[in-house]
Design an enzyme around this catalytic site. Structure first.
Site, PDB file in Angstrom:
ATOM      1  N   CYS A 142      33.505  43.115  41.812  1.00  0.00           N
ATOM      2  CA  CYS A 142      32.248  42.615  42.313  1.00  0.00           C
ATOM      3  C   CYS A 142      32.401  41.158  42.728  1.00  0.00           C
ATOM      4  CB  CYS A 142      31.170  42.710  41.227  1.00  0.00           C
ATOM      5  SG  CYS A 142      31.115  44.304  40.372  1.00  0.00           S
TER       6      CYS A 142
ATOM      7  N   GLY B  32      51.355  46.397  44.397  1.00  0.00           N
ATOM      8  CA  GLY B  32      52.526  46.011  43.606  1.00  0.00           C
ATOM      9  C   GLY B  32      52.692  44.544  43.300  1.00  0.00           C
TER      10      GLY B  32
ATOM     11  N   ILE C  97      33.057  52.104  37.995  1.00  0.00           N
ATOM     12  CA  ILE C  97      32.918  52.756  36.689  1.00  0.00           C
ATOM     13  C   ILE C  97      31.437  52.811  36.323  1.00  0.00           C
ATOM     14  CG2 ILE C  97      33.385  52.514  34.215  1.00  0.00           C
ATOM     15  CD1 ILE C  97      36.101  51.362  34.915  1.00  0.00           C
TER      16      ILE C  97
END
Length: 610
Positions: A2, A354, A52
């Protein structure tokens, strides 16, 4: 993932319209919702990208009695374990969100909550009883947080500096001293920024403000502790990375991946097996990794999306890139990331990437330096200094950089992988060179902290504290959030670092190879060619494009601008460009560094900037 913004007013109560304007500036960080909270002088705001608990995680979020309010940017990957532990201690959770762990964890442990968190985070917590603000940033600096103390006593904080522009207490002034450091680092290093008074909360640090006194301190110290042990390092690396990837896949949305031809993203793709991955490519064959990435994706059974960037697209995007970065950045890979994230964001909300593998496991090609041409270091120091001083005046041809680099001991010359302009060069280019703070001043604490360790580990320490948060992670955050995409970095995990910090020098790099132990671990899941592929970075054909009159003309126009005349000797700028165009010197990095600064300056300080 966010964006957060807020302030503690220095005079009187906070006003919600001001907070609304601050949040509007960073709406790209969270298109799924907005929340604000005003309590006397305090104003906390949040833009949400729902990953989530899609329905139950709006912020600001409050504890049971409403005493604590928090706004949070990031992900806590061990929130389920912490939720269970806190529930056993009597805390009652109202959501399935990882954000709520911060509230109950603070009630239970106070600041001791921070080392318990496994994840990436920047958060601000307001205590309505004590009237105190507490902020914290994750250990490696994955998530940014800026703050500013105004003359009227107001404290501002936000995920991006541009959120401050709409606050009436903010005075936008250029911190010109930062320009000298930028020209050496190619990014804005350290705690200071290009905006006077605006500071970065450093990685692993906290901030506390009671309305009068502002305090900051470290809750985490990043340190390597190489050890000699019979540990089978590749096996241990593989185990901890499998665990980290599993943790980083926790989401209520699809988790995709980025894939280049390098071992880092390839290894993550092999462990995570996302449904799809995204790759950047170019028409120029010497820079294109798309073919290698597509071949590996086919082997792993992953759908691969390739975004090929044209030179015109690249140059057209630079103003947007510099705006979203908040401060000038001359890393051409940022533009490539801008397009990569844009492409991915059309289909997914989360990608694995990565970043961090090179700093943790010894991946940069310059880490080979201590093992090469050792006889040269045995020459008298005075002779090497003289040779280096002469070489510094020569055109950039093979071997010259080596002579300049090896003129001084490692701890007196190394401050990162991308040393650009020297003090002598800056003195000639800048109209107002001061030299008060030099690159080695920022690197000195890193060298002091790593005293007695091997050269590779000492360079890693420097890169972990300067280059990683200042360039690598900042562009990863800003370019992903520009397109409302969450980027997760499984290498930069506390459990992975707990192992990586112990690696002995001999399993990291030598004269021929880098990331030795990591490559052996990756070979358990990848074809040998992918596991052993040499480090290429994130190659972008700027060197070649700058010799095309269409794009050289853009740079030349910038070098003729009033801004260029204010800061630089423009005759010398044009000489740099002319010599590159005529192939007399390879000056693309210096040219691009100056050009990016001028583009950034126009975005934030030009005539129409607001």
């Amino acid at each position: 993932m966010c964006g957060i913004a807020g302030f503690i007013n220095g005079r009187g109560d906070a006003q919600s319209p001001v907070l609304q304007a601050m949040l509007a500036r960073i709406a790209h960080r969270g298109p799924d919702g907005q929340g604000i909270f005003v309590d006397g002088p305090a104003a906390l705001g949040h833009r949400r990208l729902a990953i989530i608990d899609l329905d139950g995680g709006p912020q600001p979020m409050f504890n049971e009695d409403g005493r604590l309010a928090v706004v949070f940017n990031g992900e806590i990957y061990n929130y389920r374990e912490l939720t269970a532990e806190l529930t056993d201690s009597g805390h009652v959770f109202a959501t399935r969100s990882d954000t709520e762990v911060l509230l109950h964890g603070w009630e239970q442990w106070g600041p001791e909550l921070l080392p318990r968190l496994r994840g990436m985070f920047a958060f601000a917590l307001w205590d309505r009883d004590t009237r105190q603000l507490f902020c914290a940033r994750d250990a490696f600096g994955i998530k940014p947080l800026y703050y500013y103390r105004a003359d009227d006593g107001t404290l501002l904080f936000a995920s991006e500096i541009k959120a401050f522009l709409d606050h009436p207490s903010f005075e936008k002034q250029l911190n010109e001293r930062q320009l000298e450091l930028y020209l050496s680092f190619q990014y804005s290093p350290g705690e200071e920024t290009f905006f006077t008074g605006v500071k970065k909360l450093l990685p692993g640090h906290w901030l506390r403000f009671d309305g009068t006194t502002l305090q900051t301190g470290a809750w985490w110290q990043t340190a390597f502790t190489p050890e000699v042990s019979p540990t089978h390092w590749p096996e241990a690396i593989d185990a901890v990375l499998q665990d980290s990837v599993a943790a980083h896949k926790i989401a209520d949305a699809e988790v995709a991946g980025f894939l280049s031809g390098g071992v880092d993203s390839s290894y993550l793709a092999a462990l995570a097996r996302p449904g799809r991955c995204y790759t950047i490519g170019y028409a120029e064959p010497g820079y294109d990794e798309a073919i290698e990435a597509a071949r590996l994706a086919g082997t792993l059974g992953i759908e691969n999306r390739v975004r090929r960037i044209t030179p015109t697209e690249f140059w057209d995007a630079i103003p947007a890139v510099q705006y979203h970065m908040d401060e000038p950045l001359a890393d051409a890979a940022a533009v490539a990331l801008y397009f990569l994230n844009e492409t991915a964001s059309r289909e997914v909300k989360v990608c694995l990437s990565g970043e961090g593998a090179d700093e943790f496991f010894g991946g940069y090609n310059i880490y080979k330096d201590p093992f090469t041409v050792r006889w040269y270091d045995r020459l008298p120091a005075g002779l090497r200094r003289v040779v280096g001083s002469v070489a510094e005046r020569l055109p950039a041809i093979p071997g010259v950089n080596f002579l300049v680099r090896r003129a001084r001991p490692l701890d007196q010359r190394y401050y990162g992988t991308t040393a650009l302009l020297t003090e002598r060069q800056k003195r000639r280019l800048l109209r107002r060179y001061q030299g008060i703070v030099q690159p080695r001043d920022l690197a000195r604490p890193c060298w002091q902290a790593s005293a007695g360790l091997d050269p590779v580990t000492r360079m890693q320490t420097c890169d972990l504290q300067l280059w990683l948060p200042g360039d690598i992670l900042l562009k990863a955050d800003k370019m992903s959030m520009a397109h409302s995409l969450e980027l997760r970095v499984p290498f930069l995990d506390r459990e992975v670092f707990a192992l990586a910090r112990r690696l002995p020098a001999e399993v990291k790099a030598d004269a021929q190879r880098t990331k030795k132990a990591l490559r052996t671990a990756a070979a358990r899941h990848l074809p040998a060619a992918s596991a052993q592929r040499k480090k290429r970075g994130f190659p972008v054909p700027v060197r070649d494009w700058l010799r095309d009159p269409r794009y050289a003309a853009r740079v030349e126009a910038a070098f003729r601008s009033p801004a260029a005349a204010r800061f630089f000797d423009t005759d010398r700028l044009h000489t740099l460009l002319r010599r590159h165009l005529r192939r007399r010197q390879d000056n693309w990095r210096q040219i691009f560094c100056i050009y990016c600064f001028l583009v950034w300056y126009e975005q934030f300080f030009g005539r129409d900037a607001a």
